[in-house]
Design an enzyme around this catalytic site. Structure first.
Site, mmCIF file in Angstrom:
data_model
loop_
_atom_site.group_PDB
_atom_site.id
_atom_site.type_symbol
_atom_site.label_atom_id
_atom_site.label_comp_id
_atom_site.label_asym_id
_atom_site.label_seq_id
_atom_site.Cartn_x
_atom_site.Cartn_y
_atom_site.Cartn_z
ATOM 1 N N ALA A 133 0.859 -1.174 0.000
ATOM 2 C CA ALA A 133 0.000 0.000 0.000
ATOM 3 C C ALA A 133 0.894 1.222 0.000
ATOM 4 O O ALA A 133 1.956 1.197 0.593
ATOM 5 C CB ALA A 133 -0.872 0.005 1.243
ATOM 6 N N THR A 134 0.481 2.257 -0.706
ATOM 7 C CA THR A 134 1.428 3.355 -0.930
ATOM 8 C C THR A 134 0.893 4.754 -0.711
ATOM 9 O O THR A 134 -0.290 5.001 -0.875
ATOM 10 C CB THR A 134 1.956 3.286 -2.366
ATOM 11 O OG1 THR A 134 0.884 2.867 -3.168
ATOM 12 C CG2 THR A 134 3.100 2.348 -2.483
ATOM 13 N N THR A 135 1.774 5.630 -0.402
ATOM 14 C CA THR A 135 1.590 7.066 -0.273
ATOM 15 C C THR A 135 0.635 7.498 0.828
ATOM 16 O O THR A 135 -0.580 7.482 0.684
ATOM 17 C CB THR A 135 1.166 7.734 -1.606
ATOM 18 O OG1 THR A 135 1.962 7.189 -2.634
ATOM 19 C CG2 THR A 135 1.372 9.214 -1.533
ATOM 20 N N ASP B 259 -3.877 7.569 0.220
ATOM 21 C CA ASP B 259 -4.673 7.191 -0.943
ATOM 22 C C ASP B 259 -5.239 5.800 -0.656
ATOM 23 O O ASP B 259 -4.986 5.224 0.399
ATOM 24 C CB ASP B 259 -3.813 7.202 -2.212
ATOM 25 C CG ASP B 259 -2.889 6.001 -2.270
ATOM 26 O OD1 ASP B 259 -2.128 5.820 -1.304
ATOM 27 O OD2 ASP B 259 -2.943 5.236 -3.244
ATOM 28 N N SER C 188 1.439 3.208 -8.407
ATOM 29 C CA SER C 188 0.994 2.546 -7.187
ATOM 30 C C SER C 188 0.115 3.429 -6.308
ATOM 31 O O SER C 188 -0.409 2.993 -5.306
ATOM 32 C CB SER C 188 2.202 2.106 -6.362
ATOM 33 O OG SER C 188 2.977 1.211 -7.100
#
Lengths: 259, 274
Positions: free
Chosen positions: B52-54, B69, B235
């Site tokens: 999972a990103t950002t 996000d 991503s």
């Protein structure tokens, strides 16, 4: 010594007598299920006697502080690991007491070369409605009493804990007539204070068989409130928060007391 | 002696005040790898963990805003577009996660239970330093998995500290568990370079420093930053205009945690971003 059965019985009887004597001066605790939750209440000046165990479970206890602490820690550890590995809703007071605490207490009590637990505990688990509230009283020998209906009694929406049986029975008699599950917080608070006063009065006398006069209770209660602090906590019924336990300060309760 | 069928033994002393230690003793949590072995040779590309990103967080006039996000990916595949990376740990603490959700959610769960366990057993709230350190320890214990190429988690931790001076506090971590207190903002995850650029720019040359922004201004900068990150980083989900999926935004303040309703985010997005 314990190869002879009657000696064992005798030893157990002695031990029971000893523990009962140790517990006898313990200040009573009342737990009342009312409209918005469960109220725990006691009066005292020294140690904390009411504790949070898990999201919906609280405990009140009298006895030796060291033993109470060990049992409290055990209950918190058991509930926390259960809640972690499954979910908070899978933590059940019934299982905690019946499966985990009671057998240990019984074993400790009956192994006469080891020390017993000097503690008497009252647990409550708040339900969605007052008739789902569960109260369990656990004694030093593992004996369990519930608020559920039995052949001898109707379901009760309260439970009490005291140093002697006599004191406990009179507190229960008082709450049976005075308390209803749809009571407001204020009504529950005052019923709990009355029950505590009756319980505490009974501990001071030898042979109280009947409930004291209303006026005597009020007078006693007033006197005690001058010198003692109120220790109280809530298990809130409101499901919007996971953690229902909240301790109440002496100050926020004083103004709600009827004189 | 025969073991009785009970869940705790007679000589129980109640000594375990550390919840992860208790979980490990019960076999409910993976043991910390003492001598992590790095992955040998070229990484095997047969299996890729979901990541999972950002995530980002910054202080503004109303406390700390934490946002993430919603995208979770495994390699080039989008696994989930409604992932929740901003997790409430207690009434005043939020952990936001970038990295492998399986590990991160487990960490959040351990953390949440640790804080409650501490309060119940010790009869007092864990200090902010204690909480920050607890997460650091979990990351350190997890480092063996990171070295083996799975289970990397790079979180942000935001909390409100009532003592000594009441203020919101913000921390970010590296994968080994080092904690850094952020004065203004923090961002981690694959889209974070873009986000950091925007937050730095806004804080230094924007109309006002981040700490002075109103809630609406803070939200609109958040949306713009995540949208920018999504522009170049596959991503990062950013804002999904067609699917109407918005980032998750929570605010920590003295009063506790508030989750911004999606309708409010959508309105601000329409007004100030789209």
């Amino acid at each position: 010594m314990i190869e002879e059965p009657y000696r064992w019985v005798e030893a157990i009887a002695n031990r029971r007598e000893y523990i009962e004597a140790q517990l006898a001066p313990g200040s009573p605790i009342a737990a009342l299920g009312y409209r918005d939750g469960i109220l725990f209440l006691t009066l005292g000046k020294t140690r904390q006697k009411i504790f949070e165990i898990y999201d919906r479970i609280a405990m009140g206890a009298i006895g030796h502080p060291g033993d109470i602490e060990r049992l409290r820690m055990a209950a918190i550890e058991l509930a926390s690991t259960e809640g972690f590995s499954r979910s908070a809703t899978d933590v059940s007071l019934r299982r905690l007491v019946h499966y985990s605490l009671s057998p240990v207490l019984k074993t400790a009590f009956e192994q006469i070369y080891g020390p017993p637990y000097l503690a008497r505990m009252l647990f409550a688990e708040v339900g969605e409605r007052p008739d789902n509230d569960l109260f369990l009283r656990v004694d030093y020998d593992g004996e369990i009493a519930t608020n559920g209906a039995t052949y001898a009694q109707a379901r009760q929406d309260f439970a009490v804990l005291s140093g002697t049986q006599q004191s406990r029975e009179l507190m229960e008699a008082s709450l049976k007539t005075q308390h209803a599950p749809d009571a407001s917080f204020e009504a529950a608070l005052n019923s709990a204070l009355d029950a505590w006063s009756i319980g505490h009065m009974t501990l001071q006398t030898k042979d109280a068989k009947e409930l004291p006069e209303r006026a005597a209770v009020t007078k006693y209660r007033k006197e005690q409130l001058v010198n003692s602090g109120i220790e109280a906590a809530l298990l809130e019924r409101d499901a919007s928060r996971a953690i229902r336990y909240r301790s109440l300060s002496d100050k926020e309760l004083r103004s709600l007391i009827n004189d | 002696m025969e073991r009785s069928p009970v869940a705790f033994d007679q000589n129980f002393s109640g000594a375990a005040s550390d919840f992860p230690t208790l979980l490990r003793s019960e076999g409910l949590l993976a043991p910390a790898l003492v001598n992590p072995v790095p992955q040998a040779g070229t990484p095997q590309k047969t299996w890729q963990p979901t990541e999972a990103t950002t995530i980002l967080a910054f202080k503004f006039s109303g406390g700390v805003l934490v946002a993430g996000d919603r995208r979770a990916t495994a390699g080039n595949t989008v696994v989930y577009d409604r992932a929740d990376k901003v997790l409430e740990i207690d009434r005043h603490s939020i952990m936001a996660i970038a990295g492998v959700p399986a590990t991160a959610w487990e960490m959040a769960r351990v953390l949440e239970h640790s804080f409650q366990f501490f309060r119940r057993t010790q009869l007092q709230e864990m200090s902010v330093d204690g909480k920050v350190r607890a997460l650091s320890k979990l990351l350190r214990d997890n480092f063996g998995f990171v070295m083996q190429g799975v289970g990397v988690v790079v979180p942000i931790f935001a909390t409100y500290d009532p003592h000594p001076k009441p203020e919101a506090r913000l921390y970010f971590y590296d994968a080994m568990g080092a904690q850094f207190e952020a004065t203004d903002y923090a961002a981690t995850g694959s889209g974070s370079p873009a986000v950091r650029g925007i937050l730095y720019y806004e804080n230094t040359w924007g109309r006002k420093p981040l700490q002075e922004l109103s809630e609406d201004e803070a939200v609109s900068i958040t949306l713009r930053a995540l949208d920018t990150a999504a522009e170049s980083d596959t991503s990062t989900g950013g804002v999904d205009r067609s699917g109407k999926i918005y980032p998750l935004i929570k605010i920590v303040s003295r009063e506790g945690i508030t989750t911004l309703p999606e309708s409010k985010i959508a309105a601000l997005f329409k007004e100030t971003v789209a």
